[in-house]
Design a protein around this motif. Sequence first.
Motif, mmCIF file in Angstrom:
data_model
loop_
_atom_site.group_PDB
_atom_site.id
_atom_site.type_symbol
_atom_site.label_atom_id
_atom_site.label_comp_id
_atom_site.label_asym_id
_atom_site.label_seq_id
_atom_site.Cartn_x
_atom_site.Cartn_y
_atom_site.Cartn_z
ATOM 1 N N SER A 1 0.864 -1.177 0.000
ATOM 2 C CA SER A 1 0.000 0.000 0.000
ATOM 3 C C SER A 1 0.900 1.227 0.000
ATOM 4 N N VAL A 2 0.666 2.109 -0.940
ATOM 5 C CA VAL A 2 1.546 3.259 -1.126
ATOM 6 C C VAL A 2 0.760 4.546 -0.886
ATOM 7 N N GLY A 3 1.277 5.357 0.012
ATOM 8 C CA GLY A 3 0.718 6.675 0.250
ATOM 9 C C GLY A 3 1.689 7.744 -0.219
ATOM 10 N N LYS A 4 1.179 8.669 -0.999
ATOM 11 C CA LYS A 4 1.996 9.788 -1.482
ATOM 12 C C LYS A 4 1.293 11.085 -1.098
ATOM 13 N N ALA A 5 2.041 11.994 -0.512
ATOM 14 C CA ALA A 5 1.457 13.270 -0.095
ATOM 15 C C ALA A 5 2.448 14.387 -0.351
ATOM 16 N N HIS A 6 1.938 15.532 -0.700
ATOM 17 C CA HIS A 6 2.776 16.719 -0.807
ATOM 18 C C HIS A 6 1.923 17.943 -0.518
ATOM 19 N N GLY A 7 2.590 19.010 -0.140
ATOM 20 C CA GLY A 7 1.821 20.202 0.202
ATOM 21 C C GLY A 7 2.680 21.440 0.299
ATOM 22 N N TYR A 8 1.993 22.579 0.274
ATOM 23 C CA TYR A 8 2.617 23.886 0.364
ATOM 24 C C TYR A 8 2.006 24.634 1.548
ATOM 25 N N ARG A 9 2.845 25.398 2.226
ATOM 26 C CA ARG A 9 2.364 26.215 3.343
ATOM 27 C C ARG A 9 3.036 27.582 3.280
#
Length: 829
Positions: A333-341
Amino acid sequence: MNRIVCRTVLARTSLALALCLVAQAPARAAATDEITTDETAADEATAGDAAAAGEGLTDIIVTAQKRAENLQDTPISISVMTAQTLADRRVISLLDLGDGAIPSLKVAPFFSRPGALIVNVRGVGVLSDSNQPARDQGVGIYIDGVYMGRAQGLGTALFDVENIEVLKGPQGTLFGRNTEGGAVNIVTRKPSGIYKLNATAGMGNYGSYRGEIHLDLPAFANISVKVDGVLAKREAFVKNPLPGALGFNSYDKRGLALTALWAPSDSFSAQLSYDTSYDETSTLYMQQLSAPTGLPAAPSGSPAVLANTPAALFKIEPRRSSVAAVGVPQLPSVGKAHGYRLGMELKLNADLRLRSISSYRELTQTQWDNGNASPGLQQATITAGVRPSFLNFQFARMSVAPFRQNQFSQELQVIGELPRLKYQFGGLYYLEHVEDAAQAFNTAQFTDAAGSAYIIRAIDYNAQVIQRASYVETTSVGLYGQATYNPPVAGDRLHLTVGARYTRDKKNGLLFTVNGAAPIIPINGVNVQGSIPLNAAWSRVDPMVNLSLDATDDVMVYGKWSTGYKSGGASSRSLSYRRFDPETVSMFEIGAKTEFFDNHARFNIAAYTGTYKGIQLDFAGLYEDVINGVRVATTRTTLEVVNAPGTGRLKGVEAELTVAPVEGLTMTASYAYNSVKIPPTLNPFPQAGGQLITVPLPIYQVYTPAHAASGAIDYEMPVGPGEASLRFHLDGNYDGGYYGSYTDSNYDTVTRAVRYAQPRGDRALVFNGRIALTGIVLGTTGARGTVSLWARNLFNEQHVFYKSGTAQAGVSGFFNDPRTWGVELNVKM
């Protein structure tokens, strides 16, 4: 296979890069004298270290009220884990807090999936099903002020954490929606503008290795830059007998964060951050713990199998297994996350600040689960009686549940002070899009009547029927304000805080697939096919009143009343996309925060009681009963979320003690008692034969041990004539076991007696330890090194934290992690 090789090479190359930077660190440090020996040593210090120097316990600074305050001056129940505490316990991700480091906080994987987490505080906030787009958590997770909207993605590796603050009880005023149980506030380190390098590399058993780099660059044009890289990998705890197949309970976590802080003046700053993470896990392995009634295990000395079952496969495993009973296909199971703040702060004057926090995030999570083949085989073959032949019988059910989400949030804050008044107010806008899908199919098939041989079915995963799919858009708007008044009475020792928050949540969604087609629901006795909409909104005001008194300079007592709520929604596992309403908590809390023994001891205690209304409960079944009485069959298990009637009750006590009795020694202890009483509730699913249950069933609260405790001993002693020291850490964590399901099985609605009681997880006592040699001089550049030996579950204790089934059908469950250990090298300069 090539992909696996490439990933391994990449991971090891990243680790080599970390070691390379460590090796080159002295040469780079020669260019600057910014980092002093005292500053490096301070990074290793704990509260007890200050006491060891005769200064007493150091202050712990928290941001629970949107401003930096001393923990002992903040009149709410808060537990704090510092960076040093996380290192001593070797906390890689939030899931590692599941051993009970903070007794009133429970963190656990969603069933067998460590890529999605269940988080609750004081027994509130739990979800037995975290895979519903139109359903929210009851404990808010915040990273640098940004709300994390989903349970998925919470298992990723943590970046350079300064503090983890666990705020207990409803936080509905300052932190807002979905914080009825509390909030977990994670604060990371900001860029310093001074060259610093903090690099760690290590390895351990089960093929594990870890690398971390935290690099601060010198400020240029008033811009400070920080780079954080993390890497952690571990092979499976349980081997898969299927050749070449992935094992059970492994992980591969990677992440990168880039932060730039622009501070052109003392009155203005802007911080822009980007982070990306990759979290690859394999499912937990579910073991068959006991035999069904009437089908005992084989006699002592023979293989532990059951009568009238496939002898080669179905085994009773009452102890933690290192090899699965059934070899099955398994995918990660692969989780990918990215974000900007983007965070900005403007200081208008010494007493007034404006803040803005803007954020955008995306995540995807695949969820593959084939870890309960043995219990699933038992249920399929035993429940209906003795099976005459296993020829062509399919088993090993693979569950697939991909999940996708993106969110945007904008928060504005005003924080100010007047001569006798501190205040903060602001607003939050939150927009979220979530979609999910699910498939389930059998991956193995018997080739003979006795069930002694089987084959892996050739399956085109992409061609499998999508059994459910839904989409939701959530819009939330909140306005809040809080003020603390210090009246000119009682020697200025009295403090009155009043606050409130208005929230409006709106959800628009569709359930557009059931069993590979548009849903079919009966309306006035006629089946109608088409997507089922959700269009609902809820408004809510959550007040808070807090009265505190500084009884002495070292004793503060307080009383608090606050409320919180978790928004409503609809179950994507329901065939009719049935709506459910919000649940609410109203809680009274009294507490005291004290320091004594010349600031060498600290004792905080809180007691609370309250009401719990509209509690969202999960009921599972093979079909559901629609309002007009027409039932719809399905090939998969469905789930309804039902609001419990009436009023539930909450009560509990929490206590924390820190003592530094002699030089170099610090001891901590904490305890929590949590009690949750839920009103009896009707099961919406019929029993066998279609008979509806008309008597409310008794309900247990899940993921809530009644008693939990944690303790730790830290000791530091100097070594040699230099600044090196030897640090010892040992912690022990206890919980009394908890339920994994709300209701008893086979409850007799006539006699109101339980024929087969719901099993509760085992009691647990887990120890962790670390020995570290710190302050090792590396050359003449001021760099310092630390070599440590760590162990989690030091004594290899075994317990089943989640149990399912009954004495009649047999009990299965998940064991805790076995002992893990390793060595690490850390360099700071």
